[in-house]
Design an enzyme around this catalytic site. Structure first.
Site, mmCIF file in Angstrom:
data_model
loop_
_atom_site.group_PDB
_atom_site.id
_atom_site.type_symbol
_atom_site.label_atom_id
_atom_site.label_comp_id
_atom_site.label_asym_id
_atom_site.label_seq_id
_atom_site.Cartn_x
_atom_site.Cartn_y
_atom_site.Cartn_z
ATOM 1 N N ASP A 59 0.851 -1.188 0.000
ATOM 2 C CA ASP A 59 0.000 0.000 0.000
ATOM 3 C C ASP A 59 0.886 1.236 0.000
ATOM 4 O O ASP A 59 1.696 1.422 0.918
ATOM 5 C CB ASP A 59 -0.884 -0.037 1.255
ATOM 6 C CG ASP A 59 -1.934 1.059 1.289
ATOM 7 O OD1 ASP A 59 -1.764 2.074 0.599
ATOM 8 O OD2 ASP A 59 -2.914 0.898 2.034
ATOM 9 N N VAL A 60 0.740 2.103 -1.001
ATOM 10 C CA VAL A 60 1.610 3.276 -1.092
ATOM 11 C C VAL A 60 1.385 4.259 0.047
ATOM 12 O O VAL A 60 2.238 5.116 0.301
ATOM 13 C CB VAL A 60 1.452 4.007 -2.442
ATOM 14 C CG1 VAL A 60 1.955 3.140 -3.577
ATOM 15 C CG2 VAL A 60 0.017 4.472 -2.666
ATOM 16 N N ASN A 86 0.699 5.778 -10.157
ATOM 17 C CA ASN A 86 -0.632 5.608 -10.740
ATOM 18 C C ASN A 86 -1.686 5.189 -9.721
ATOM 19 O O ASN A 86 -2.879 5.298 -9.998
ATOM 20 C CB ASN A 86 -0.552 4.572 -11.872
ATOM 21 C CG ASN A 86 -1.906 4.254 -12.443
ATOM 22 O OD1 ASN A 86 -2.516 5.069 -13.125
ATOM 23 N ND2 ASN A 86 -2.406 3.051 -12.163
ATOM 24 N N SER A 137 -5.447 13.914 -13.307
ATOM 25 C CA SER A 137 -6.774 13.757 -13.885
ATOM 26 C C SER A 137 -7.228 15.104 -14.406
ATOM 27 O O SER A 137 -6.725 16.152 -13.979
ATOM 28 C CB SER A 137 -7.752 13.266 -12.804
ATOM 29 O OG SER A 137 -9.086 13.301 -13.258
ATOM 30 N N SER A 139 -9.759 16.065 -13.417
ATOM 31 C CA SER A 139 -10.288 16.516 -12.127
ATOM 32 C C SER A 139 -9.230 17.244 -11.300
ATOM 33 O O SER A 139 -9.555 17.798 -10.248
ATOM 34 C CB SER A 139 -10.825 15.322 -11.321
ATOM 35 O OG SER A 139 -11.844 14.662 -12.043
ATOM 36 N N TYR A 150 -11.808 13.793 -4.270
ATOM 37 C CA TYR A 150 -10.994 13.373 -5.410
ATOM 38 C C TYR A 150 -10.406 14.586 -6.126
ATOM 39 O O TYR A 150 -9.222 14.609 -6.473
ATOM 40 C CB TYR A 150 -11.856 12.553 -6.367
ATOM 41 C CG TYR A 150 -11.106 11.957 -7.533
ATOM 42 C CD1 TYR A 150 -10.209 10.903 -7.343
ATOM 43 C CD2 TYR A 150 -11.294 12.430 -8.826
ATOM 44 C CE1 TYR A 150 -9.530 10.338 -8.411
ATOM 45 C CE2 TYR A 150 -10.619 11.878 -9.904
ATOM 46 C CZ TYR A 150 -9.744 10.829 -9.687
ATOM 47 O OH TYR A 150 -9.070 10.281 -10.747
ATOM 48 N N LYS A 154 -6.413 15.336 -6.676
ATOM 49 C CA LYS A 154 -5.804 15.417 -8.006
ATOM 50 C C LYS A 154 -5.286 16.824 -8.299
ATOM 51 O O LYS A 154 -4.309 16.988 -9.044
ATOM 52 C CB LYS A 154 -6.789 14.953 -9.081
ATOM 53 C CG LYS A 154 -7.071 13.452 -9.034
ATOM 54 C CD LYS A 154 -5.782 12.627 -9.156
ATOM 55 C CE LYS A 154 -6.057 11.139 -9.215
ATOM 56 N NZ LYS A 154 -4.814 10.333 -9.369
ATOM 57 N N THR A 185 -11.806 1.926 -16.909
ATOM 58 C CA THR A 185 -11.133 1.281 -15.790
ATOM 59 C C THR A 185 -12.166 0.850 -14.761
ATOM 60 O O THR A 185 -13.340 1.252 -14.818
ATOM 61 C CB THR A 185 -10.147 2.253 -15.121
ATOM 62 O OG1 THR A 185 -10.889 3.343 -14.542
ATOM 63 C CG2 THR A 185 -9.141 2.801 -16.124
#
Length: 253
Positions: A59-60, A86, A137, A139, A150, A154, A185
């Site tokens: 997990d990053v 990513n 994104s 976004s 989100y 981003k 995706t």
């Protein structure tokens, strides 16, 4: 030590990450697949040459997991030439609606995860005069309704990219980002698999469709490669023309 270049790809178990792993492997790179679900990584790796592929699940958002990712990569392949950040998550919700738990989850993976990977990989990237490619994104360029968390994350990714490009250029390390719009995706399944929602998307997209993950992966490969040797600090939309609009309806349609 092999002359073959090595790329780490986080969020490599599906979507853009999986397509990027396949693209880089096909271009002759060593690829290190990272993600939280080992079974997904193994499925992607099954299509790649074993001698040039490494799976390191984790997990990053966890600094210890990231430290393990970097050490395993260097032990296997001797260095790091490209870091592709990513990994990402999204939760719907507007201010006052999105829970603190969900907001912190989004930020811990989408933003703090990049902090962890860059911090740990940077000594090796400096040695290689390598590159970083982040997945931002559209976004992260403009807002969306009910995507407060989100969008915040981003937006941070986009400006992290610019800031890192300024600071790391003196070491020969380039930093760029892709900014996809709706892509086929798992994360965007609720949009691209819903005809009513896609009709609204197509009304805003000059190219009239969702992106394929491989189309985004090809731009990541460009940014990481020699053809982009003088490109740094760029947030490159891969959005079918979405960001070319000023947001007004298409009155000519």
């Amino acid at each position: 030590m092999s002359d073959t270049k090595t790329a780490i790809i986080t969020g490599a178990g599906s979507g853009i990450g999986a397509a990027t792993a396949k693209r880089f492997s096909g271009d002759g790179w060593n690829v290190v697949l990272n993600g939280r679900t080992k079974e997904k990584l193994e499925k992607v790796a099954g299509d790649l040459p074993a001698e040039r592929t490494l799976i390191v699940s984790g997990d990053v958002s966890n600094a210890n997991d990231v430290s393990h990712l970097i050490s395993q990569t260097v032990e296997k392949f001797g260095g790091i030439d490209c870091l592709i950040n990513n990994a990402g998550v999204a939760e719907m919700g507007e201010p006052g609606d999105l829970s603190l738990e969900d907001f912190e989850k989004i930020m811990s993976i989408n933003v703090t995860g990049i902090f962890h990977t860059v911090t740990a990989a940077l000594p090796h990237l400096k040695t290689a005069k390598g590159s970083i490619v982040n997945t931002s994104s559209v976004s992260g360029i403009g807002g969306d309704w009910r995507m407060f968390g989100y969008n915040t994350s981003k937006g941070a990714v986009s400006n992290m990219t610019r800031a890192m490009a300024l600071d790391l250029g003196k070491y020969g390390v380039r930093v760029n980002a892709v900014a996809p719009s709706v892509t086929k995706t798992e994360m965007a399944e609720g949009i691209h698999s819903d005809e009513d929602k896609m009709e609204k998307v197509r009304a805003r997209l000059p190219l009239g469709r969702a992106a394929e993950p491989a189309e985004v992966a090809s731009v990541i490969a460009f940014l990481a490669g020699p053809d982009a040797a003088f490109v740094s600090g760029v947030i490159l939309p891969v959005d079918g023309g979405l960001s070319a609009s000023n947001g007004q309806p298409n009155f000519a349609a």
